[in-house]
Design an enzyme around this catalytic site. Structure first.
Site, PDB file in Angstrom:
ATOM      1  N   ARG A 223     -26.028  21.918  23.307  1.00 38.54           N
ATOM      2  CA  ARG A 223     -25.607  20.792  22.347  1.00 38.54           C
ATOM      3  C   ARG A 223     -24.748  19.936  22.892  1.00 38.54           C
ATOM      4  O   ARG A 223     -24.543  18.903  22.371  1.00 38.54           O
ATOM      5  CB  ARG A 223     -25.183  21.648  21.076  1.00 38.54           C
ATOM      6  CG  ARG A 223     -25.910  22.495  20.426  1.00 38.54           C
ATOM      7  CD  ARG A 223     -25.391  23.506  19.470  1.00 38.54           C
ATOM      8  NE  ARG A 223     -25.071  22.741  18.283  1.00 38.54           N
ATOM      9  CZ  ARG A 223     -25.785  22.716  17.205  1.00 38.54           C
ATOM     10  NH1 ARG A 223     -26.873  23.037  17.065  1.00 38.54           N
ATOM     11  NH2 ARG A 223     -25.205  21.870  16.152  1.00 38.54           N
TER      12      ARG A 223
ATOM     13  N   ASN B 146     -18.075  22.020  12.534  1.00 41.65           N
ATOM     14  CA  ASN B 146     -19.011  21.205  13.353  1.00 41.65           C
ATOM     15  C   ASN B 146     -19.269  20.204  12.442  1.00 41.65           C
ATOM     16  O   ASN B 146     -19.546  20.183  11.102  1.00 41.65           O
ATOM     17  CB  ASN B 146     -20.563  21.840  13.578  1.00 41.65           C
ATOM     18  CG  ASN B 146     -21.377  20.764  14.062  1.00 41.65           C
ATOM     19  OD1 ASN B 146     -21.016  19.629  14.347  1.00 41.65           O
ATOM     20  ND2 ASN B 146     -22.694  21.185  13.931  1.00 41.65           N
ATOM     21  N   GLY B 147     -19.026  18.725  12.765  1.00 36.74           N
ATOM     22  CA  GLY B 147     -19.224  17.720  11.862  1.00 36.74           C
ATOM     23  C   GLY B 147     -17.785  16.663  11.610  1.00 36.74           C
ATOM     24  O   GLY B 147     -16.952  16.716  12.884  1.00 36.74           O
TER      25      GLY B 147
ATOM     26  N   TRP C  78     -17.234  19.232  20.830  1.00 37.11           N
ATOM     27  CA  TRP C  78     -17.577  17.835  21.122  1.00 37.11           C
ATOM     28  C   TRP C  78     -16.632  16.776  20.573  1.00 37.11           C
ATOM     29  O   TRP C  78     -16.806  16.786  19.407  1.00 37.11           O
ATOM     30  CB  TRP C  78     -19.184  17.430  20.892  1.00 37.11           C
ATOM     31  CG  TRP C  78     -19.541  16.435  21.693  1.00 37.11           C
ATOM     32  CD1 TRP C  78     -19.653  16.004  23.154  1.00 37.11           C
ATOM     33  CD2 TRP C  78     -19.728  15.087  21.262  1.00 37.11           C
ATOM     34  NE1 TRP C  78     -20.266  14.719  23.279  1.00 37.11           N
ATOM     35  CE2 TRP C  78     -20.188  13.992  22.042  1.00 37.11           C
ATOM     36  CE3 TRP C  78     -19.620  14.366  19.834  1.00 37.11           C
ATOM     37  CZ2 TRP C  78     -20.085  12.730  21.754  1.00 37.11           C
ATOM     38  CZ3 TRP C  78     -19.890  13.137  19.503  1.00 37.11           C
ATOM     39  CH2 TRP C  78     -20.062  12.187  20.756  1.00 37.11           C
TER      40      TRP C  78
ATOM     41  N   HIS D  40     -36.984 -14.193  32.637  1.00 40.45           N
ATOM     42  CA  HIS D  40     -36.199 -15.032  31.619  1.00 40.45           C
ATOM     43  C   HIS D  40     -34.713 -14.540  31.601  1.00 40.45           C
ATOM     44  O   HIS D  40     -34.140 -14.384  30.799  1.00 40.45           O
ATOM     45  CB  HIS D  40     -36.865 -14.569  30.479  1.00 40.45           C
ATOM     46  CG  HIS D  40     -38.144 -15.125  30.285  1.00 40.45           C
ATOM     47  ND1 HIS D  40     -38.311 -16.583  30.234  1.00 40.45           N
ATOM     48  CD2 HIS D  40     -39.556 -14.714  30.349  1.00 40.45           C
ATOM     49  CE1 HIS D  40     -39.898 -17.001  29.830  1.00 40.45           C
ATOM     50  NE2 HIS D  40     -40.508 -15.814  30.168  1.00 40.45           N
TER      51      HIS D  40
ATOM     52  N   LYS E 269     -26.503  17.181  22.816  1.00 38.69           N
ATOM     53  CA  LYS E 269     -28.010  17.670  22.490  1.00 38.69           C
ATOM     54  C   LYS E 269     -28.218  16.845  20.977  1.00 38.69           C
ATOM     55  O   LYS E 269     -29.384  16.363  20.913  1.00 38.69           O
ATOM     56  CB  LYS E 269     -28.457  18.817  22.761  1.00 38.69           C
ATOM     57  CG  LYS E 269     -29.941  19.331  22.559  1.00 38.69           C
ATOM     58  CD  LYS E 269     -30.391  18.538  23.662  1.00 38.69           C
ATOM     59  CE  LYS E 269     -32.228  18.852  23.821  1.00 38.69           C
ATOM     60  NZ  LYS E 269     -32.779  17.937  24.783  1.00 38.69           N
TER      61      LYS E 269
ATOM     62  N   CYS F 127     -21.113  20.093  18.221  1.00 40.10           N
ATOM     63  CA  CYS F 127     -20.280  21.157  18.125  1.00 40.10           C
ATOM     64  C   CYS F 127     -21.129  22.580  17.937  1.00 40.10           C
ATOM     65  O   CYS F 127     -22.244  22.417  17.069  1.00 40.10           O
ATOM     66  CB  CYS F 127     -19.131  21.274  17.204  1.00 40.10           C
ATOM     67  SG  CYS F 127     -18.183  19.823  17.344  1.00 40.10           S
TER      68      CYS F 127
ATOM     69  N   LYS G 213     -33.080   7.959  31.118  1.00 42.22           N
ATOM     70  CA  LYS G 213     -32.813   9.393  31.898  1.00 42.22           C
ATOM     71  C   LYS G 213     -31.942   9.284  32.915  1.00 42.22           C
ATOM     72  O   LYS G 213     -30.826  10.074  33.316  1.00 42.22           O
ATOM     73  CB  LYS G 213     -34.152   9.789  32.399  1.00 42.22           C
ATOM     74  CG  LYS G 213     -35.113  10.484  31.015  1.00 42.22           C
ATOM     75  CD  LYS G 213     -34.481  11.865  30.878  1.00 42.22           C
ATOM     76  CE  LYS G 213     -34.897  12.027  29.434  1.00 42.22           C
ATOM     77  NZ  LYS G 213     -34.483  11.161  28.369  1.00 42.22           N
TER      78      LYS G 213
ATOM     79  N   GLU H 136     -37.301   4.559  28.811  1.00 39.16           N
ATOM     80  CA  GLU H 136     -36.954   5.984  28.932  1.00 39.16           C
ATOM     81  C   GLU H 136     -36.518   6.307  30.151  1.00 39.16           C
ATOM     82  O   GLU H 136     -35.548   7.325  30.316  1.00 39.16           O
ATOM     83  CB  GLU H 136     -38.079   6.794  28.165  1.00 39.16           C
ATOM     84  CG  GLU H 136     -38.065   8.144  28.693  1.00 39.16           C
ATOM     85  CD  GLU H 136     -36.940   8.928  27.814  1.00 39.16           C
ATOM     86  OE1 GLU H 136     -36.993  10.185  28.098  1.00 39.16           O
ATOM     87  OE2 GLU H 136     -36.038   8.334  27.071  1.00 39.16           O
TER      88      GLU H 136
ATOM     89  N   GLU I 280     -28.256   8.849  31.946  1.00 40.14           N
ATOM     90  CA  GLU I 280     -27.801  10.186  31.140  1.00 40.14           C
ATOM     91  C   GLU I 280     -27.117  11.251  32.325  1.00 40.14           C
ATOM     92  O   GLU I 280     -26.096  11.795  32.031  1.00 40.14           O
ATOM     93  CB  GLU I 280     -28.827  10.781  30.612  1.00 40.14           C
ATOM     94  CG  GLU I 280     -28.965  10.028  29.017  1.00 40.14           C
ATOM     95  CD  GLU I 280     -30.309  10.622  28.452  1.00 40.14           C
ATOM     96  OE1 GLU I 280     -30.014  11.133  26.958  1.00 40.14           O
ATOM     97  OE2 GLU I 280     -31.320  11.172  28.928  1.00 40.14           O
TER      98      GLU I 280
END
Length: 607
Positions: free
Chosen positions: A27, A98-99, A74, A502, A602, A2, A483, A479, A486
């Protein structure tokens, strides 16, 4: 996570508040809202979805007032609906948050038992009711907030306004960042300096547990014990121009192309090219005494940690453990003397990583941090700050922060190796020469953007994609898969190439593209052998290698991406570029929201 902005201005502030929210879009969010206090009234506009929805509402119903707060949400408690969007109004109080208020359920039950009515599913509304109740009992705004803050458990940054006092915003923080901005006849609150960049560069960061009484005429800050304190006012150095896309279609694309410059800036702060040495900031402890390292990070930064494990163990012969921060404390790790605890974070505010840092410090561990925001909570709390110089990263999917973190990790590994007598002067000089080649090699990699764009359609139709690599290129494969997940929403996984046989090889058929990261070098032949196992089962391979590697193994591949020939040490930095570009162009082909992918934030400032 947020985003918060508050303005005590000289004219109507609604448009400036929305502009501030646009600087906080990076964010991540799923609803937004603005409230002003004017003429003894609280007025509010809220909307689900993107900020354009809120802007349309404001165009249809303008919001007057020279004092206001705004928020991008968010969703945590409650779905991303307009009713759950901030700001929340309770009686004479309006607030944004925020939180997470971890004890909101017993607080809510207490308030419900008194007959109070809730209009949202959020934890935030509980705070509004608690403050409003104090006001109804006769407390002034400052006394009300002071009484409520000790009752809140969890993580929060709050901005609170009052119907009766349009010249007042009270801010408070615990576990989530909040900054105060100082203007001429105006003052501000924001989640970060970037939110306030066009308004002011004079900012003060609130410390953990601080709360601030912000008026046009001045700001008074109190610590967690309600004692008046002074926090240093610094110049942020940020401007509104720093969040421009320039000539690029998306922030992510811009940030990929910025990498040669920002990596050069980062390396230049650690390399002493004339002396052919690698330097670190001054420190109060001896790196040579380190017998073990524990690296903690989240997401993309955790793959930096895993690459760093290879480098520290190979160069310095120091055993390394890597943990994802969300698991670190809960396995009750054994942390002894002569351990270096390293945290890696772009924002320096990631809740899990910050909690892990504090756990290590409580155990007496010497700590260091590879961090992009030098004024962040982590940066202030580590024993040794190792700054990156990536600049603001707006795209939610990290790109330039990743390669700048890798640059610093290489410098740290070299310093530990030298301090432990494992790196000769000649080897250090060679390492400096290779690291100095990274920006030019990145430029050469970027020159293949057009051909990567042209082949993106061959990946865009896939439901599943696998990435393979060996050695430090194995974390890079993970990574790359992250990406793609995402920003394109394609299921993707990264594997150590030798592990394919395997189990994962059962997934291979002609519909599953396999991205193979294989620079020529000591691990090339074994990686190609694993690649050929994939091809033998109908897998469609995209091979990323240098000219020598492509000449040897490129035949039969679905596509190839040529990279400059580089030393194995710097290959993860250079090969990050095509991995990022491939994900970017696939997402563009699919038409997804590249810079603000669904459900992502973010900076994750809640656990």
């Amino acid at each position: 996570m947020c985003g918060i902005i508050g303005i005590l201005g000289e004219g109507d502030v609604a448009d400036r508040l929305v502009d501030g929210l646009r600087r906080l879009e990076y964010r991540g969010y799923d609803s937004a809202g603005v409230a002003t206090v004017t003429g003894g009234e609280i007025q509010r506009r809220r909307a689900e979805g993107k900020l354009n929805n809120l802007a349309r509402k404001l165009a249809e119903e303008p919001l007057p007032g020279a004092s206001g707060i705004a928020h991008t949400r968010w969703a945590t408690h409650g779905a991303p609906t307009e009713d759950n969007a901030h700001p929340h109004v309770v009686g004479d109080v309006v607030l944004v948050h925020n939180g997470i208020i971890e004890n909101f359920k017993p607080l809510r039950d207490e308030l419900l038992a008194e007959g109070r009515t809730f209009r949202s599913q959020t934890d935030t509304e509980v705070v509004g009711h608690l403050v409003a109740r104090e006001i109804e009992r006769g407390a002034g705004p400052e006394e009300a907030v002071k009484a409520v803050l000790p009752r809140l458990h969890g993580a929060f940054a709050l901005a609170i306004m009052f119907k009766s006092e349009p010249d007042l915003i009270i801010g408070a923080r615990l576990g989530a960042p909040l900054v105060v901005g100082f203007g001429e006849g105006e003052n501000y609150l924001g989640s970060d300096a970037l939110a306030l960049a066009p308004l002011t560069q004079r900012i003060a960061y609130l410390d953990e547990g601080d709360w601030a009484v912000v008026r046009r005429a001045g700001v008074q800050i109190f610590d967690k014990d309600n004692q008046p304190v002074e926090r240093p006012v610094t110049l942020s150095g940020l401007t509104g121009a720093m969040i421009s896309k320039g000539n690029h279609r998306h922030f992510m694309q811009k940030e990929i192309f910025e990498q040669p410059v920002v990596v050069a800036q980062t390396l230049n702060s650690y390399l002493r090219s004339v002396e052919e040495r690698v330097a670190l900031p001054d420190m109060d402890f001896d790196l040579g005494g380190i017998e073990r390292a524990v690296i903690v990070a989240c997401g993309t930064s955790s793959y930096v940690a895993q690459i760093g494990k290879y480098w520290l163990e190979q160069m310095a012969r120091v055993p390394v453990e890597v943990d994802v921060a969300s698991e670190f404390r809960y396995r009750e790790p054994v942390l002894g003397a002569n351990t270096l605890g390293l945290v890696i974070s772009q924002s320096g505010e990631t809740a899990d990583t910050l909690a892990a840092l504090r756990h290590m410090k409580a155990q007496g561990v010497t700590t260091a941090g590879i961090i992009n925001v030098p004024t962040s909570s982590m940066a202030r709390e580590v024993d040794l700050l190792l700054p990156t110089h990536a600049g603001p990263e707006i795209g939610v999917a990290s790109t330039k922060a990743f390669t700048c973190q890798l640059s610093v990790m290489a410098a740290l590994a070299a310093n530990v190796a030298r301090a432990k007598g494992k790196l000769s002067d000649a080897d250090e000089a060679e390492l400096v020469r290779h690291l100095s080649e990274v920006p030019a090699a990145m430029n050469a990699a970027l020159a293949h953007d057009g051909e990567i764009e042209a082949m993106a359609h061959t990946i865009a139709g896939a439901r599943d994609v696998l990435y393979l690599g060996r050695g430090p290129d194995y974390p890079l494969a993970m990574e790359g898969a992250l990406k793609l997940k995402e920003i394109s929403y394609i299921h993707a996984e990264g594997y150590a190439a030798g592990e394919m046989k395997h189990g994962p090889i059962a997934l291979i058929d002609e519909s599953v593209p396999v991205i193979v990261i294989a620079p020529s070098g000591p691990l090339f032949d074994k990686t190609v052998s694993n690649m050929q196992e994939v091809q033998a089962r109908g897998g469609k391979v995209v091979l990323i290698s240098d000219a020598d590697g492509l000449a040897q193994a490129g035949e039969g591949a679905l596509a190839t991406i040529e990279m400059p020939k580089v030393h194995p040490l710097i290959a993860p930095l250079v090969y990050a570029v095509p991995v990022q570009l491939l994900a970017y162009h696939v997402a563009v082909v699919k038409g997804t929201d590249v810079d603000q992918p669904r459900n992502l934030a973010k900076s994750v400032t809640v656990e």
